[in-house]
Design an enzyme around this catalytic site. Structure first.
Site, PDB file in Angstrom:
ATOM      1  N   CYS A 196       0.794  -0.852  -0.145  1.00 34.91           N
ATOM      2  CA  CYS A 196      -0.520  -0.100  -0.045  1.00 34.91           C
ATOM      3  C   CYS A 196       1.122   1.124  -0.228  1.00 34.91           C
ATOM      4  O   CYS A 196       0.620   2.145  -0.763  1.00 34.91           O
ATOM      5  CB  CYS A 196      -0.747  -0.017   1.686  1.00 34.91           C
ATOM      6  SG  CYS A 196      -1.759  -1.335   1.951  1.00 34.91           S
ATOM      7  N   ARG A 249       7.103 -10.340   6.228  1.00 33.94           N
ATOM      8  CA  ARG A 249       6.675 -10.763   7.586  1.00 33.94           C
ATOM      9  C   ARG A 249       7.394 -11.742   8.793  1.00 33.94           C
ATOM     10  O   ARG A 249       8.152 -13.051   8.530  1.00 33.94           O
ATOM     11  CB  ARG A 249       5.178 -10.878   8.037  1.00 33.94           C
ATOM     12  CG  ARG A 249       4.131  -9.539   7.170  1.00 33.94           C
ATOM     13  CD  ARG A 249       3.309 -10.103   7.555  1.00 33.94           C
ATOM     14  NE  ARG A 249       2.744  -8.686   6.764  1.00 33.94           N
ATOM     15  CZ  ARG A 249       1.033  -8.664   6.387  1.00 33.94           C
ATOM     16  NH1 ARG A 249       0.936  -9.292   7.003  1.00 33.94           N
ATOM     17  NH2 ARG A 249       0.619  -7.759   5.232  1.00 33.94           N
ATOM     18  N   ASP A 267      -2.276  -7.955  -4.686  1.00 29.53           N
ATOM     19  CA  ASP A 267      -2.892  -7.504  -3.809  1.00 29.53           C
ATOM     20  C   ASP A 267      -4.055  -5.954  -4.786  1.00 29.53           C
ATOM     21  O   ASP A 267      -3.024  -5.994  -6.158  1.00 29.53           O
ATOM     22  CB  ASP A 267      -1.382  -6.266  -4.124  1.00 29.53           C
ATOM     23  CG  ASP A 267      -1.762  -6.025  -2.905  1.00 29.53           C
ATOM     24  OD1 ASP A 267      -2.982  -4.943  -1.995  1.00 29.53           O
ATOM     25  OD2 ASP A 267      -0.981  -5.626  -1.470  1.00 29.53           O
ATOM     26  N   HIS A 274      -4.731  -1.384  -5.175  1.00 29.15           N
ATOM     27  CA  HIS A 274      -5.365  -0.215  -5.276  1.00 29.15           C
ATOM     28  C   HIS A 274      -6.353   0.474  -5.716  1.00 29.15           C
ATOM     29  O   HIS A 274      -5.089   0.714  -6.787  1.00 29.15           O
ATOM     30  CB  HIS A 274      -4.356   0.200  -3.667  1.00 29.15           C
ATOM     31  CG  HIS A 274      -3.825  -0.218  -2.886  1.00 29.15           C
ATOM     32  ND1 HIS A 274      -2.092  -1.448  -3.306  1.00 29.15           N
ATOM     33  CD2 HIS A 274      -4.152  -0.720  -1.585  1.00 29.15           C
ATOM     34  CE1 HIS A 274      -2.060  -1.958  -2.293  1.00 29.15           C
ATOM     35  NE2 HIS A 274      -2.640  -1.550  -1.048  1.00 29.15           N
ATOM     36  N   HIS A 290      -8.158  -1.323  -0.138  1.00 28.85           N
ATOM     37  CA  HIS A 290      -7.190  -2.090  -0.372  1.00 28.85           C
ATOM     38  C   HIS A 290      -8.651  -2.942  -0.930  1.00 28.85           C
ATOM     39  O   HIS A 290      -8.996  -3.517  -0.255  1.00 28.85           O
ATOM     40  CB  HIS A 290      -7.188  -2.108   0.931  1.00 28.85           C
ATOM     41  CG  HIS A 290      -6.024  -1.367   1.528  1.00 28.85           C
ATOM     42  ND1 HIS A 290      -4.675  -0.861   1.178  1.00 28.85           N
ATOM     43  CD2 HIS A 290      -6.370  -0.085   1.785  1.00 28.85           C
ATOM     44  CE1 HIS A 290      -4.894   0.080   2.456  1.00 28.85           C
ATOM     45  NE2 HIS A 290      -5.707   0.666   2.581  1.00 28.85           N
ATOM     46  N   GLN A 331       0.347 -11.157  -2.090  1.00 24.92           N
ATOM     47  CA  GLN A 331      -0.550 -11.560  -2.362  1.00 24.92           C
ATOM     48  C   GLN A 331      -1.401 -10.497  -4.155  1.00 24.92           C
ATOM     49  O   GLN A 331      -0.656 -10.328  -4.680  1.00 24.92           O
ATOM     50  CB  GLN A 331      -0.868 -10.437  -1.691  1.00 24.92           C
ATOM     51  CG  GLN A 331      -1.628 -10.282  -0.269  1.00 24.92           C
ATOM     52  CD  GLN A 331      -1.784  -9.494   0.658  1.00 24.92           C
ATOM     53  OE1 GLN A 331      -1.345  -9.083  -0.007  1.00 24.92           O
ATOM     54  NE2 GLN A 331      -3.002  -9.325   1.121  1.00 24.92           N
ATOM     55  N   LYS A 340     -14.674  -2.318   6.385  1.00 26.38           N
ATOM     56  CA  LYS A 340     -14.273  -3.205   5.002  1.00 26.38           C
ATOM     57  C   LYS A 340     -15.708  -4.176   5.325  1.00 26.38           C
ATOM     58  O   LYS A 340     -16.314  -4.381   6.015  1.00 26.38           O
ATOM     59  CB  LYS A 340     -13.096  -3.443   6.023  1.00 26.38           C
ATOM     60  CG  LYS A 340     -13.062  -4.599   6.977  1.00 26.38           C
ATOM     61  CD  LYS A 340     -11.205  -5.084   7.588  1.00 26.38           C
ATOM     62  CE  LYS A 340     -11.540  -5.168   9.203  1.00 26.38           C
ATOM     63  NZ  LYS A 340     -11.153  -6.136   9.304  1.00 26.38           N
TER      64      LYS A 340
HETATM   65 ZN   LIG Z   1      -3.120  -2.623   0.929  1.00 25.94          ZN
END
Ligand SMILES: [Zn+2]
Ligand SMILES: [Zn+2]
Length: 509
Positions: free
Chosen positions: A279, A308, A328, A330, A459, A326, A413
């Site tokens: 992000c 992580r 991912d 945005h 997200h 991911q 969310k």
């Molecule tokens: Zn994100």
């Protein structure tokens, strides 16, 4: 009974059974020192110091029989508050309980004893009312070593694991399920099917996809890219390392520093971190030029590796790793785009989950209206965004559960709780509104009225961590992937070695 209530009840049932285990162990091994016995997922354990005695799996049947015998007289739990003195006197031979009593006293909490049958334990509570009526079936499953307080400098204790249910039928069903889960374990199947590996030289928590596993991974990526294209995403490619400054602005160093790997350059003083999420970088891509309302929504997708720093004890196969990527996405948009973007993303997620034959439940996490100060952004923004999400789910006739107080501090969310073939639940897809990050990075666009405004960031992930998703899929399909995902599409098997090998080779090429 609701799932939450049911979980609470099962914990009480199993914790009660842990008391019963301690009682049976003391009958058979009077020298043993019971320590603690909490409920865990699917069962319970109790840790004992058997001193000179050693216990193995072979002893479990005898203990189980003793438990059943004692259970007959366990019709309730009697509870009584005692003074620290009395508690110490009662447990004078048990240093573990004495340590616990000291702690309870220091915390200024009540010291309570619970008695059932002839057995009394130091306990905070959390039992069923009538153990002998409610514990209908029990089973001791395994013996393992465990350090007192999980501290390897302390005594090594013996942990006995078990489970229990209201009825024999439920226990049998559970044991069958467990057997099936063992067969399908992705760590076992992943090795047998040669899909992924770990290497001590590379590090635990860093999965490597072998050629076959990479075929599965690439097929999923290809599929996600197709869906992203349909939704108007543009893929970006981003570095794994970022200066500390980026994560200071995003707030990650404040909230998440222990979870990030730190890297130093040989040149210059800058500190770097391996990124735990994409992000913050995507805000920089958005911010590379002045944006007009006409440019919005802008959608970026990214499959970069994320890192992580997980505790070694918490790593597990592909489902808990230190390096993953991911699908991912945005979206930078205006408030009035929220409904349309959610609508499109919802359709995409529904399509993806049904492609993998995964059932799901939608959970809408909202703010807690009693504690508005815990959330960032104006009231009106929250109210409107939440209303838009509700309306959307209702318009689309999607059943959902609302959870007040479960929103992130930066926005409401929508999570998709997926149920796999083994009836286990996984948090996979998510769509989150973020009112925070665009402000922290001072993102702006010029609106129709000529004023500069802060965009809203959404997200979104459809399959989430690819590593975890593949781990789940291996178990969900029991290793039998649908043809489009299968790394081995066709096997040619010659019937006889002499006459058919040549022909088989010819067809295969
Ligand atoms: Zn994100
Ligand atoms: Zn208890």
């Amino acid at each position: 009974m609701s799932d939450k209530k049911n979980k609470e009840y099962m914990d009480e049932l199993r914790h009660s059974c842990a008391h019963l285990l301690a009682a049976a162990v003391l009958e058979l091994y009077p020298e043993a020192k019971p320590t603690i016995g909490p409920p865990i997922e699917d069962g319970f354990y109790y840790d004992f110091d058997f001193e000179k005695e050693s216990i193995s799996k072979d002893d479990l049947e005898q203990i189980e029989n003793k438990m059943r015998e004692l259970l007959k007289d366990w019709d309730s739990f009697e509870h009584r508050e005692v003074s620290a003195e009395e508690a110490r006197e009662y447990f004078e031979d048990n240093d573990y309980k004495l340590e616990l009593i000291d702690e309870i006293e220091q915390d200024d909490e009540k010291i309570t004893f619970y008695t059932s049958g002839n057995f009394t334990d130091l306990c905070r509570g959390g039992h069923v009312e009538s153990p002998n009526e409610e514990i209908g079936a029990l089973k001791l499953e395994k013996v393992a070593g465990a350090y007192w307080r999980g501290d390897e400098d302390k005594e090594m204790l013996t942990r006995i694991y078990g489970t229990c249910f209201n009825t024999k039928g439920e226990l049998e069903e559970y044991l069958e399920w467990k057997q099936e889960a063992k067969h399908r374990d992705h760590k076992k199947l992943g090795t047998e099917l040669d899909l992924f590996m770990f290497s001590d030289n590379i590090g635990s928590g860093f999965p490597i996809f072998t050629p076959k596993g990479n075929i599965v991974r690439q097929e999923i990526l290809k599929y996600c890219r197709e869906i992203n294209d349909k939704c108007g995403f543009n893929e970006v490619h981003t570095p794994n390392l970022n200066k500390k400054q980026l994560f200071e602005t995003s707030g990650h160093t404040e909230k998440f520093e222990d979870g990030m790997f730190e890297v130093h350059s040989n040149f210059g003083e800058d500190k770097y971190f391996l990124k735990p999420m994409n992000c913050p970088q995507h805000t920089q891509i958005f911010d590379r030029k002045l944006r007009s309302y006409r440019d919005l929504p802008i959608r970026y997708s990214d499959f970069a590796n994320l890192y992580r720093d997980e505790k070694p004890g918490e790593l597990s196969g592909l489902t808990r790793v230190s390096c993953f990527s991911q699908d991912d996405g945005h979206i930078f948009c205006k408030q009035e785009h929220i409904k349309q973007e959610y609508n499109q993303t919802l359709d995409a997620i529904e399509e993806v989950l049904s492609t993998f034959d995964l059932e799901y439940e939608v959970v809408l996490s909202l703010w807690d209206p009693e504690n508005k100060d815990d959330y960032l952004g104006e009231d009106s923004l929250w109210k409107e965004a939440q209303q838009q999400l509700r309306e959307l789910l209702e318009d689309k006739d999607i059943e959902y559960k609302e959870e007040a107080g479960e929103a992130a501090f930066y926005g409401p969310k929508m999570d998709f709780i997926v149920t796999d073939a083994l009836k286990r639940e996984w948090d996979i897809s998510t769509i989150q509104i973020d009112l925070n990050l665009p402000r922290r990075f001072e993102l702006e666009y010029v609106d129709e009225d000529g004023n500069r405004k802060t965009p809203i960031m959404i997200h979104r992930a459809m399959v989430g961590s690819l590593e975890r998703f593949i781990g789940i899929l291996i178990e969900h399909y029991g290793g039998k992937f649908p043809v489009w995902l299968s790394p081995t599409q066709v096997h040619f098997i010659p019937v006889s070695s002499e006459n058919h090998i040549k022909g088989t080779k010819k067809i295969a090429t």
